[in-house]
Each structure stands twice: as structure tokens, then as C-alpha cells.
Design a protein around this motif. Sequence first.
Motif, PDB file in Angstrom:
ATOM      1  N   PRO A   1       0.798  -1.231   0.000  1.00 38.77           N
ATOM      2  CA  PRO A   1       0.000   0.000   0.000  1.00 38.77           C
ATOM      3  C   PRO A   1       0.828   1.277   0.000  1.00 38.77           C
ATOM      4  CG  PRO A   1      -0.205  -1.187   2.088  1.00 38.77           C
ATOM      5  CD  PRO A   1       0.465  -2.107   1.133  1.00 38.77           C
ATOM      6  N   PHE A   2       1.985   1.251   0.654  1.00 36.68           N
ATOM      7  CA  PHE A   2       2.786   2.476   0.686  1.00 36.68           C
ATOM      8  C   PHE A   2       3.400   2.767  -0.681  1.00 36.68           C
ATOM      9  CE2 PHE A   2       2.643   1.242   5.167  1.00 36.68           C
ATOM     10  CZ  PHE A   2       2.177   2.422   5.712  1.00 36.68           C
TER      11      PHE A   2
ATOM     12  N   ASP B   1       6.361  -1.860   2.517  1.00 35.13           N
ATOM     13  CA  ASP B   1       5.374  -2.570   3.321  1.00 35.13           C
ATOM     14  C   ASP B   1       5.268  -2.016   4.731  1.00 35.13           C
ATOM     15  OD1 ASP B   1       7.890  -3.431   4.047  1.00 35.13           O
ATOM     16  OD2 ASP B   1       7.288  -5.517   4.366  1.00 35.13           O
TER      17      ASP B   1
ATOM     18  N   SER C   1       5.574   1.932   7.212  1.00 36.97           N
ATOM     19  CA  SER C   1       5.565   3.391   7.167  1.00 36.97           C
ATOM     20  C   SER C   1       6.963   3.939   6.870  1.00 36.97           C
ATOM     21  CB  SER C   1       5.091   3.955   8.507  1.00 36.97           C
ATOM     22  OG  SER C   1       3.761   3.585   8.768  1.00 36.97           O
TER      23      SER C   1
ATOM     24  N   ARG D   1      -1.776   8.348   7.062  1.00 37.85           N
ATOM     25  CA  ARG D   1      -0.997   7.593   6.072  1.00 37.85           C
ATOM     26  C   ARG D   1      -0.690   6.198   6.592  1.00 37.85           C
ATOM     27  NH1 ARG D   1       2.801   9.108   1.933  1.00 37.85           N
ATOM     28  NH2 ARG D   1       4.317   7.451   1.557  1.00 37.85           N
ATOM     29  N   THR D   2      -0.294   6.120   7.852  1.00 29.00           N
ATOM     30  CA  THR D   2       0.027   4.830   8.459  1.00 29.00           C
ATOM     31  C   THR D   2      -1.178   3.902   8.446  1.00 29.00           C
ATOM     32  OG1 THR D   2       1.745   5.785   9.863  1.00 29.00           O
ATOM     33  CG2 THR D   2       0.754   3.726  10.610  1.00 29.00           C
TER      34      THR D   2
ATOM     35  N   GLY E   1      -2.073   2.512   5.124  1.00 27.91           N
ATOM     36  CA  GLY E   1      -1.192   1.415   4.756  1.00 27.91           C
ATOM     37  C   GLY E   1      -1.503   0.129   5.493  1.00 27.91           C
TER      38      GLY E   1
END
Length: 481
Positions: free
Chosen positions: A91-92, A218, A220, A335-336, A339
Motif C-alpha cells: 500500500p505504501f 510494506d 511506514s 498515512r500509516t 497502509g
Amino acid sequence: MTGAAFFDLDRTLLPKASGPALSAAMRETGVVTSRLPGESLLFGYFNLLGESLGSIALARQAVLVAKGRPADAFDEAAEVAADVLEPMVAPFARMLIDEHHEAGRLVVLATTTPEHLILPFAERLGIDVVIATRYEVGEDGAFTGRNDGHFVWSMGKMAAVREWADEEGIDLEESFAYSDSIYDAPLLKAVGNPGAVNPDPRLQALATVARWPVLHFDTSPGVVKVPIIGVELQQIVTTLTRPEFFPYAKFTIEGEENVPRTGPVILVGNHRSYFDVTTMLVAMGRTGRTGRFLGKKELFDVPLLGLFARAMGGIVVDRFNDDPDSPGAFANAVRTLAGGELVAMMPEGTIPRGIHFFEPGMTGYPGAARLAHLTSATVIPFALSGTEKVWPRSERLPRMTQLLSRPEVRVRFGEPVDLKYRSVPRDMDRIFDAITQMLPPEVREPARPTLAELALTYPEGTVPDEDRWFAVDGDEQVREV
């Protein structure tokens, strides 16, 4: 001129080699019927240690496999492989692609993998341009067994990127590049903003010397992983932070099964002592997850401790120019969670002192509820008690001599909080109530303290004169600790 963002494929956008999925897709669709010699061994090495001359030799042979086949013979296999590869993208990495698009940059996939096999995958990610090894097609519409242009690897990749950049008016100095391989060092050195992603040992060394950011898509940004084995520093710390290493405290951890093993989670709890950090590391080891803790800036400013906290993915909260609801800390937490990670926070902001330490209930910032409203992440409350008996605020170090009368330190993880998603303040009250209800009665509704007990909540054990009235024995003299 503007910049672009160049992404390598294997062990960069993907966590491992794409080769096995591509080979399986070609066998499934019948375009090939056997494996290339040494394929499994080389891909296994690649996944562990990165690109090697052996894996590149295998890639060079692949053009011969296609010889004589129609140019569209691999189209179905490419779509089948994309079905497997696209969900593997972390996702990041997806967020970073979106951020480059928002900044007006073209996103380019620069890979040794044959173009005809990887185009469907690139299209599904919204990648703008693919610079990949192309196989020559003859006048009969079949592959000739030769490359058309550069073999896009190492200096060949650099040459292909430079040619494309010159044609499109792209400024490499304004560009970004991401790769795991030392063989992509020419490209990384050519751009103004290089990033070593999941780097192989040699690229790890180069990135350290050159002070390039080391990334892992994968986790942060900023989270440190141990090279080669790819394990988070926090995983190692929680493994080593075991109760037996703290013989002056008796740990009781309850409800760890309530913490989801995957997906975005917000852990929210109370704050009672400097020993809370150690206690939560012990408790997190039982949950099977790592987390990104919000902490005040002063913690991150401590030279060694700050580096350690950042390496574990800590999110900085500046209490004076910022608070847990600030754009900086809040955006990083969002954001974290986007993810799929876990964010942990203590919304009181600091350890309550004096009168506030003994007041029933909780108050604090509403950031946890705001995060939940924005991300729909599961909110898990946790309640700490007894940590202040191990390390009261009045003392510089834990009470490590309490070996025969160890105080009980308790962590309780509750069930997900039932939020209504209509009002942030009301939902925050629900979170506070959930935490409070898990506390022992003597903490949930504390008795009025003695002056000595009140002193334990102040730095240096000094009770201000204006607060002495709150103690049961308010006239008693309390020595400074």
C-alpha cells in the motif's frame, strides 16, 4: 523541464521476484511447457539477497524462449500474471505513486522484465510509461530471438532512461528513482532524489555512505528493518522485551486477542508513568503486531532515544507548535492507517500530575476519534495500571530493588469501541469511557491522596504550595526525592 519518478519492479514495487508468477502464467496458458534451468534456485536467492549475475543470465536467455512465437502469444499470460502480481504491491508503494502523480510527475516503470509481459501490470497500477526490455519482432509478426534496443539492466537501464528523458524533456536532477539493486546504482546516482528500497547488502552500504533514504514499501516511511533478513527493528525489540528482563515488576496482560492481527487499528489508552513505554512493548509482543506510537517531540529530541524511536516508526507530536490533532502528526497517522498498520496513542498527551492524576475519568485530545472517522479503522482501547508503582514521575529511574515485593503492572486490551460516527467529541467520550471501565476500581475512582502520594506525581517529588490543600494530610512535610 520537470522531473519523473522511476520505479524498479522486483523487490521494489513487488516484495520479491516477478519471475515465478510470470513463468507460472506462461505455463498455465500453454505458451511455454517447461521451466528454465536453475530457475527455482536463482529466484530463491534473488528473493533473499537480491539481483545476481546468475539471475540476469537467466533473464538474458528468456528472449530465446520467445523466438518464433507470434508477438501476441504472451498476451493472455501477461494478464494472468497481472492478476497475481497486482495484489502483491504494498500500500505504501501505491500511495507514493499517487503522490508523484499529484505533484505532476510522470511515473515510470523501469525494469529488465520484458515489456510484453509487464504492460498489463503497469496499466493496473496507473503507471504512465514503461521502460523495459523489448523483444524484436520480425516482418512475419513473430519474435526473432533478439532484443530490440537496450537490455534494460544496469548501464543498459540507465541508457534507456536517459534516452527517454531527453526525448520527453525530463530533468533527471528533478527526478526520483527507487530500486533495491546495486546494479541500479547508475540510475540512482543520476537522479536528484534516489531511494534505496528493500536494498540488497551492497546497495544498503552505498545508501548509508551516500545518505540516501532507505525505504520499505510494506511499512511506514522511516521504519528501520534489519538488512537481509528484512525484519523490523521493533519486532526484534518486542521479542527481547520480555517480562523476565524486568524482575522488579509483575506483568499481567489481558485481552490481547482483541487486537486484530491485520488491517488498520487505532490503539488508545491512558498514561500513568515513564514505565508505560516498556510495558506497552511487553504487551505488543503478545499481539503479534508492530505499531507506530505517537510521542511528544521532546522524546524524539533525546539523541539516542530519539533515533531509536524514529527507527521504530514513531510519529512526532510537537506539543507547542502542534498537537495530536495537528496537520503533521495527524497526516502521518492517516498515512500509516491507510497502509494497513497499527497506530497507538495516549490522548492525554502527557502523564497527569498532581490533582489531575487522582481525578476520576479521562480527558484529552480527540485525535483518536477524528482518525477513526476519517479512516474507519478499528479502535481498540487499552488500560494501564500499576506502572506508576514501578517508576513514579518523581524519580529519575525505575524502582529496580523491589524484587521481593513486585508491584503488579496490568495491561488490558478491550473489545472494539462501538463508535457512532456522528460526532467526534461524543465518540471520543465513548473511547475514554471504554478505557476507564477497564481500570481497577482504585484507579477508576481513586481515593484522595496523602501528601506523599501526591508528591510522587510531580518531578523531583515537590508539591507546589497551591496544590497541597488537595492532599488528605496537606500540612505534612514532604521531602524532595
